[in-house]
Design a protein around this motif. Structure first.
Motif, PDB file in Angstrom:
ATOM      1  N   ALA A  74     101.533   0.748 -17.420  1.00  0.00           N
ATOM      2  CA  ALA A  74     100.327  -0.087 -17.465  1.00  0.00           C
ATOM      3  C   ALA A  74     100.546  -1.312 -18.350  1.00  0.00           C
ATOM      4  CB  ALA A  74      99.134   0.739 -17.962  1.00  0.00           C
ATOM      5  N   CYS A  75     101.161  -1.097 -19.514  1.00  0.00           N
ATOM      6  CA  CYS A  75     101.394  -2.212 -20.443  1.00  0.00           C
ATOM      7  C   CYS A  75     102.397  -3.199 -19.861  1.00  0.00           C
ATOM      8  CB  CYS A  75     101.882  -1.687 -21.799  1.00  0.00           C
ATOM      9  SG  CYS A  75     100.572  -0.930 -22.773  1.00  0.00           S
ATOM     10  N   ASN A  76     103.438  -2.679 -19.219  1.00  0.00           N
ATOM     11  CA  ASN A  76     104.398  -3.579 -18.568  1.00  0.00           C
ATOM     12  C   ASN A  76     103.677  -4.529 -17.615  1.00  0.00           C
ATOM     13  OD1 ASN A  76     106.679  -2.623 -19.844  1.00  0.00           O
ATOM     14  ND2 ASN A  76     107.315  -1.267 -18.168  1.00  0.00           N
ATOM     15  N   ALA A  77     102.812  -3.921 -16.787  1.00  0.00           N
ATOM     16  CA  ALA A  77     102.114  -4.719 -15.782  1.00  0.00           C
ATOM     17  C   ALA A  77     101.161  -5.704 -16.431  1.00  0.00           C
ATOM     18  CB  ALA A  77     101.352  -3.796 -14.822  1.00  0.00           C
ATOM     19  N   TYR A  78     100.431  -5.249 -17.423  1.00  0.00           N
ATOM     20  CA  TYR A  78      99.356  -6.054 -18.013  1.00  0.00           C
ATOM     21  C   TYR A  78      99.905  -7.145 -18.923  1.00  0.00           C
ATOM     22  CZ  TYR A  78      94.778  -6.996 -20.118  1.00  0.00           C
ATOM     23  OH  TYR A  78      93.611  -7.578 -20.536  1.00  0.00           O
ATOM     24  N   SER A  79     100.950  -6.815 -19.703  1.00  0.00           N
ATOM     25  CA  SER A  79     101.430  -7.749 -20.730  1.00  0.00           C
ATOM     26  C   SER A  79     102.775  -8.372 -20.389  1.00  0.00           C
ATOM     27  CB  SER A  79     101.511  -7.032 -22.078  1.00  0.00           C
ATOM     28  OG  SER A  79     100.243  -6.544 -22.459  1.00  0.00           O
ATOM     29  N   ALA A 102      92.946   0.347 -12.460  1.00  0.00           N
ATOM     30  CA  ALA A 102      91.948   0.556 -11.411  1.00  0.00           C
ATOM     31  C   ALA A 102      90.641  -0.071 -11.863  1.00  0.00           C
ATOM     32  CB  ALA A 102      91.756   2.056 -11.148  1.00  0.00           C
ATOM     33  N   PRO A 103      90.577  -1.406 -11.788  1.00  0.00           N
ATOM     34  CA  PRO A 103      89.444  -2.137 -12.382  1.00  0.00           C
ATOM     35  C   PRO A 103      88.096  -1.767 -11.767  1.00  0.00           C
ATOM     36  CG  PRO A 103      91.127  -3.645 -11.499  1.00  0.00           C
ATOM     37  CD  PRO A 103      91.554  -2.273 -11.145  1.00  0.00           C
ATOM     38  N   GLU A 104      88.130  -1.210 -10.560  1.00  0.00           N
ATOM     39  CA  GLU A 104      86.865  -0.885  -9.901  1.00  0.00           C
ATOM     40  C   GLU A 104      86.274   0.414 -10.457  1.00  0.00           C
ATOM     41  OE1 GLU A 104      89.836  -0.585  -8.860  1.00  0.00           O
ATOM     42  OE2 GLU A 104      90.111   1.309  -7.795  1.00  0.00           O
ATOM     43  N   LEU A 105      87.063   1.178 -11.184  1.00  0.00           N
ATOM     44  CA  LEU A 105      86.584   2.464 -11.701  1.00  0.00           C
ATOM     45  C   LEU A 105      86.151   2.338 -13.156  1.00  0.00           C
ATOM     46  CD1 LEU A 105      89.237   4.865 -10.116  1.00  0.00           C
ATOM     47  CD2 LEU A 105      86.915   4.359  -9.307  1.00  0.00           C
ATOM     48  N   GLY A 138      94.806  15.506 -10.908  1.00  0.00           N
ATOM     49  CA  GLY A 138      95.055  14.285 -10.161  1.00  0.00           C
ATOM     50  C   GLY A 138      94.398  13.060 -10.788  1.00  0.00           C
ATOM     51  N   PHE A 139      94.196  13.109 -12.102  1.00  0.00           N
ATOM     52  CA  PHE A 139      93.583  11.960 -12.793  1.00  0.00           C
ATOM     53  C   PHE A 139      94.630  10.892 -13.066  1.00  0.00           C
ATOM     54  CE2 PHE A 139      90.269  14.894 -14.902  1.00  0.00           C
ATOM     55  CZ  PHE A 139      89.334  14.592 -13.948  1.00  0.00           C
ATOM     56  N   LEU A 140      94.124   9.678 -13.258  1.00  0.00           N
ATOM     57  CA  LEU A 140      94.937   8.605 -13.811  1.00  0.00           C
ATOM     58  C   LEU A 140      94.497   8.517 -15.271  1.00  0.00           C
ATOM     59  CD1 LEU A 140      96.963   6.375 -13.156  1.00  0.00           C
ATOM     60  CD2 LEU A 140      95.038   4.924 -12.504  1.00  0.00           C
ATOM     61  N   ALA A 141      95.424   8.758 -16.190  1.00  0.00           N
ATOM     62  CA  ALA A 141      94.987   8.851 -17.596  1.00  0.00           C
ATOM     63  C   ALA A 141      96.139   8.539 -18.541  1.00  0.00           C
ATOM     64  CB  ALA A 141      94.435  10.245 -17.878  1.00  0.00           C
ATOM     65  N   PRO A 142      96.394   7.243 -18.799  1.00  0.00           N
ATOM     66  CA  PRO A 142      97.445   6.895 -19.747  1.00  0.00           C
ATOM     67  C   PRO A 142      97.156   7.439 -21.149  1.00  0.00           C
ATOM     68  CG  PRO A 142      96.185   4.941 -19.081  1.00  0.00           C
ATOM     69  CD  PRO A 142      95.744   6.063 -18.209  1.00  0.00           C
ATOM     70  N   ILE A 143      98.235   7.766 -21.853  1.00  0.00           N
ATOM     71  CA  ILE A 143      98.121   8.338 -23.202  1.00  0.00           C
ATOM     72  C   ILE A 143      98.803   7.401 -24.190  1.00  0.00           C
ATOM     73  CG2 ILE A 143      98.945  10.205 -24.702  1.00  0.00           C
ATOM     74  CD1 ILE A 143      98.609  12.117 -22.344  1.00  0.00           C
ATOM     75  N   VAL A 144      98.132   7.172 -25.296  1.00  0.00           N
ATOM     76  CA  VAL A 144      98.705   6.361 -26.363  1.00  0.00           C
ATOM     77  C   VAL A 144      98.261   7.000 -27.676  1.00  0.00           C
ATOM     78  CG1 VAL A 144      96.769   4.728 -26.207  1.00  0.00           C
ATOM     79  CG2 VAL A 144      98.865   4.021 -27.300  1.00  0.00           C
ATOM     80  N   PHE A 177      96.064  11.292 -30.771  1.00  0.00           N
ATOM     81  CA  PHE A 177      96.322  10.534 -29.545  1.00  0.00           C
ATOM     82  C   PHE A 177      95.064  10.311 -28.718  1.00  0.00           C
ATOM     83  CE2 PHE A 177      96.373  13.794 -26.204  1.00  0.00           C
ATOM     84  CZ  PHE A 177      96.623  14.963 -26.911  1.00  0.00           C
ATOM     85  N   HIS A 178      95.148   9.268 -27.908  1.00  0.00           N
ATOM     86  CA  HIS A 178      94.043   8.805 -27.067  1.00  0.00           C
ATOM     87  C   HIS A 178      94.403   8.999 -25.618  1.00  0.00           C
ATOM     88  CE1 HIS A 178      92.280   6.563 -30.439  1.00  0.00           C
ATOM     89  NE2 HIS A 178      93.533   6.480 -30.809  1.00  0.00           N
ATOM     90  N   LEU A 179      93.383   9.246 -24.845  1.00  0.00           N
ATOM     91  CA  LEU A 179      93.545   9.369 -23.409  1.00  0.00           C
ATOM     92  C   LEU A 179      92.504   8.460 -22.785  1.00  0.00           C
ATOM     93  CD1 LEU A 179      95.321  11.837 -22.268  1.00  0.00           C
ATOM     94  CD2 LEU A 179      93.138  12.656 -21.432  1.00  0.00           C
ATOM     95  N   LEU A 180      92.928   7.631 -21.870  1.00  0.00           N
ATOM     96  CA  LEU A 180      91.959   6.813 -21.145  1.00  0.00           C
ATOM     97  C   LEU A 180      91.818   7.388 -19.741  1.00  0.00           C
ATOM     98  CD1 LEU A 180      90.113   4.324 -21.010  1.00  0.00           C
ATOM     99  CD2 LEU A 180      92.082   3.022 -20.179  1.00  0.00           C
ATOM    100  N   LEU A 181      90.738   8.101 -19.522  1.00  0.00           N
ATOM    101  CA  LEU A 181      90.500   8.697 -18.209  1.00  0.00           C
ATOM    102  C   LEU A 181      89.860   7.662 -17.297  1.00  0.00           C
ATOM    103  CD1 LEU A 181      89.216  12.085 -19.463  1.00  0.00           C
ATOM    104  CD2 LEU A 181      90.846  11.871 -17.576  1.00  0.00           C
ATOM    105  N   ILE A 182      90.576   7.346 -16.226  1.00  0.00           N
ATOM    106  CA  ILE A 182      90.043   6.389 -15.257  1.00  0.00           C
ATOM    107  C   ILE A 182      89.330   7.216 -14.191  1.00  0.00           C
ATOM    108  CG2 ILE A 182      90.652   4.493 -13.712  1.00  0.00           C
ATOM    109  CD1 ILE A 182      91.720   3.912 -16.453  1.00  0.00           C
ATOM    110  N   PHE A 183      88.058   6.965 -13.983  1.00  0.00           N
ATOM    111  CA  PHE A 183      87.332   7.814 -13.032  1.00  0.00           C
ATOM    112  C   PHE A 183      86.174   7.053 -12.400  1.00  0.00           C
ATOM    113  CE2 PHE A 183      83.343   9.043 -15.190  1.00  0.00           C
ATOM    114  CZ  PHE A 183      83.564   8.385 -16.378  1.00  0.00           C
TER     115      PHE A 183
END
Lengths: 467, 467
Positions: A270-275, A342-345, A374-380, A388-394
């Motif tokens: 995600a960071c590669n793509a975004y930054s 997934a900006p729409e979520l 089957g979640f999309l959930a990057p961890i940092v 640690f943090h989890l960003l659950l995209i839903f």
């Protein structure tokens, strides 16, 4: 989306209207009741639905705060302290209506005592504004939760962030606060001395109380000397376990690392793509060292050996400010990078903290759970703290998915608890984690409730939060 | 000698007798009512007159603590938690009688998590016993208040000592406690994670509460890695100001000194006589550095430059363990060295803490006051924290001198307050500093009282202390 039911008292609309009238009489346009203002003050960087206050009051002085507290106390109308609105668990929502007490205009740095490495600020000063103010003093304020939060808000949620592994959390750097309590008077919790045994630690009672015990009107903060040298670098690892082992060894060896951040492969992507970066899509550690030229070189070399021992890629460190800035900008954009997947979520940012020896296990089990669902959930993670943090995209329009997300976050919290950890390392309780904190604290919740009732018998301060 | 009147409730002898009978029935000789036991549990290293409990109960388990708390709560009989009796402000006195709850038999190290640098201990474990237990782990417990105090007691008085400048105070190293509250149940204030935002900071509410909110039954503690290398040394200064300036520069430069202790000329003289040393009778700084071989050498050299800049004698440092041990033994004997100046008289050990920029001024003004009064009063300080101690040697049989000592300590506290300091940096309030803490805290005392009343409505826990 209601992670849990908020037990609302019925609003007393008449009392609230009365308070608003009286405030308007005295403060005119510093009281706002338009929906735009109200919505803005309930809009949080959170998955929770906004609950608007009845009015927003812009305080400009301690006297203003006293006045609004006295008025609200007399009429039992809720007060929701507001800094910048960057909290993540619905801390600024107004489930029972009332007055959002906007403190952003109380933004003066009241004193800087460079010799003592401390300062005193009004609650609306943001961490970036403070560091800007300190620029020529050789000092800086080290706590960095990412967002440019207000220091009143950071104290109230016991914020921490990337530098906490070295500089501590808000509990460690707040020397004292002044706060207006339910009787409308201001108390001072401690003096400016570095330590004290003068009775109960009211400073740390207000730090993390999320505005439920009173309104913080100033904060005395420890500062740190700007390090002579800053160096940093990255290392990629085959597995999360390897990366976590490198973190554990770093901490155990007592290397005074300033930042040691863990990104899982999904977050790296995600960071590669975004930054616009090109890290291998593998678990990554991102480090920073503070000290003398000699010391950061030594620390960097020690870490390079550890990374090599743990199968990490070659650790290349740099003291080049521009390169470092790019790395940390990417780290600070991790949330937005995740959202951009997934900006729409919708996105739910949650955090847990475990003893560092359990970090690898907890992250790995959580990743498996993410895969199963089957979640999309990057961890940092602030790996040095076991946090640690989890960003659950839903999809927050799908009740079924909401229920699955609720179940998932509860499992995550219970996983952390079973490992000796906590359901929140730094985001706080707000509305979102009340049920989980009750599970975690057991009987201690009764003690918290007793304290709340003793200090705020009518429940006017930020009702519906923590409990 | 009554520094202030203790507002006593009338004892309910009947209720107390009943509780003692019931305890005896169940615990037989673990309940003691003989005067020798009772006197021993009221004998403190303080100037305050002993006030004996009605009985001493030796707890051996959490169940024991719960039982005695339930019984005492039912009959409203005071409980005074007791560790080793080394507190300095009358914390273990029993002004309203009741049960001294001796926790010294709860002396087990419950767990050591070496990977996480933490451990959990029962309250009766002393700091020396813990360090003995940890000997082979490569870890140590750094807080060192001098006395071999129990960790329950150290938590309760928010102890610190010589290492605090680097390792913090008990507020910083206690991760969590378990405590039995007034309902006789045990709560856990936090998990083992390094940080948490899960509600109010009950951990730090119990740390420093001096046993007035409940009985601590276990303490989870952060540990530190034993440094690869320890080095230390001394430097004498012409004036106190010079010595304090050296301390300020050391802290400002961020040298991570582990110990930086200040002795005034009177204290140096006393230590020379008591410990067979031969330091010049001038203000002295005693330092210790922890780190790698390279790092302690670097720190020592940096300090040597500072000392030279401030007119100090040549700073000779050594990593020789025997030489260091001799120095620190002398430092730890400072109290007894002071008492030995006039063994026939009494000694009052008091402490204040000021922002470090005011330390020289505060010590110098205090010395002038000592001279004016013609007192004998060596000064020794944890200078890096701005904290110093005064041992007033005085005749406790002479009411006039008692009054002068009272006035002097009040002036000292007010001097510290006027400089942004506190009337006690580490000894706590107990009975001795109630009036001064009330002055210092102002309205915040009302908040403390409200917390006390909420958690201990019948006032059974260590009555007559703090307030």
């Amino acid at each position: 989306m209601a992670i849990e039911d908020v037990k609302s008292r019925p609003r007393d609309s008449e009392a609230t209207a009365k308070v608003i009238d009286l405030l308007k009489e005295r403060f005119s346009d510093r009281v706002q009741t338009g929906e735009a203002f109200r919505a803005q003050h309930a809009h949080t960087t959170t998955y929770l639905p906004p609950q608007l206050p009845d009015a927003v009051f812009f305080a400009e002085s301690v006297e203003d705060v006293k006045a609004v507290v006295k008025l609200c106390a007399a009429h039992k109308v809720p007060i929701i302290p507001f800094g910048t609105g960057s909290s993540l668990e619905g801390q600024i929502n107004a489930p029972e209506g009332g007055i959002s007490l906007d403190l952003s205009r109380m933004d003066k740095v009241l004193e800087v005592n460079a010799e003592d490495l401390d300062c005193r600020v009004e609650p609306g000063v943001t961490r970036e504004a403070l560091n800007e103010y300190l620029r020529d003093t050789g000092l800086f304020f080290p706590i960095d939760p990412g967002a440019n939060a207000s220091l009143g808000g950071m104290a109230s949620t016991r914020a921490s962030g990337t530098n906490a592994v070295r500089y501590g959390t808000m509990k460690d750097v707040v020397l004292a606060v002044t706060a207006v309590t339910a009787d409308g008077e201001e108390i001072t919790t401690a003096q400016r001395a570095r330590k004290s045994s003068a009775g109960y630690d009211l400073t740390r009672l207000f730090v993390g109380a999320e505005g439920t015990l009173g309104v913080i009107t100033s904060i005395t903060l420890k500062l740190a000397g700007i390090p002579e040298k800053i160096a940093g670098g990255v290392s990629s690892f085959q597995t999360l376990e390897d990366a976590c082992n490198a973190v554990i060894m770093t901490i155990q060896m007592g290397i005074p690392v300033a930042r040691i951040e863990l990104l899982d492969a999904v977050q790296v992507k995600a960071c590669n793509a975004y930054s616009g970066l090109s890290f291998p899509e593998m678990p990554l550690l991102l480090l920073e060292f503070h000290g003398s030229e000699q010391s950061v070189a030594m620390q960097s070399e020690q870490f390079a050996e550890i990374a090599a021992d743990c199968g990490g890629s070659e650790f290349v460190w740099t003291a080049n400010a521009e390169e470092r800035a790019k790395l940390w900008k990417a780290r600070h954009s991790a949330y937005w990078a995740g959202r951009a997947l997934a900006p729409e979520l919708s996105g739910l940012s949650t955090d847990v903290c475990v003893p560092i020896s359990r970090l690898a296990e907890c992250v790995a089990e959580t990743q498996k759970d993410v895969e199963r669902e089957g979640f999309l959930a990057p961890i940092v993670g602030h790996a040095g703290d076991g946090n640690f943090h989890l960003l659950l995209i839903f999809n927050d329009k799908d009740p079924g998915e909401i229920a699955r997300v609720e179940d998932f976050t509860a499992r995550l919290a219970r996983r952390a608890l079973a490992m000796g950890g906590t359901c929140t390392g730094e985001h706080g309780v707000g509305q979102g984690k009340k049920r989980l904190v009750a599970e975690e604290m057991g009987g201690a919740i009764g003690v918290m409730r007793a304290v709340k009732k003793a200090l705020d018998p009518d429940g006017i301060f930020n009702p519906g939060k923590i409990f």
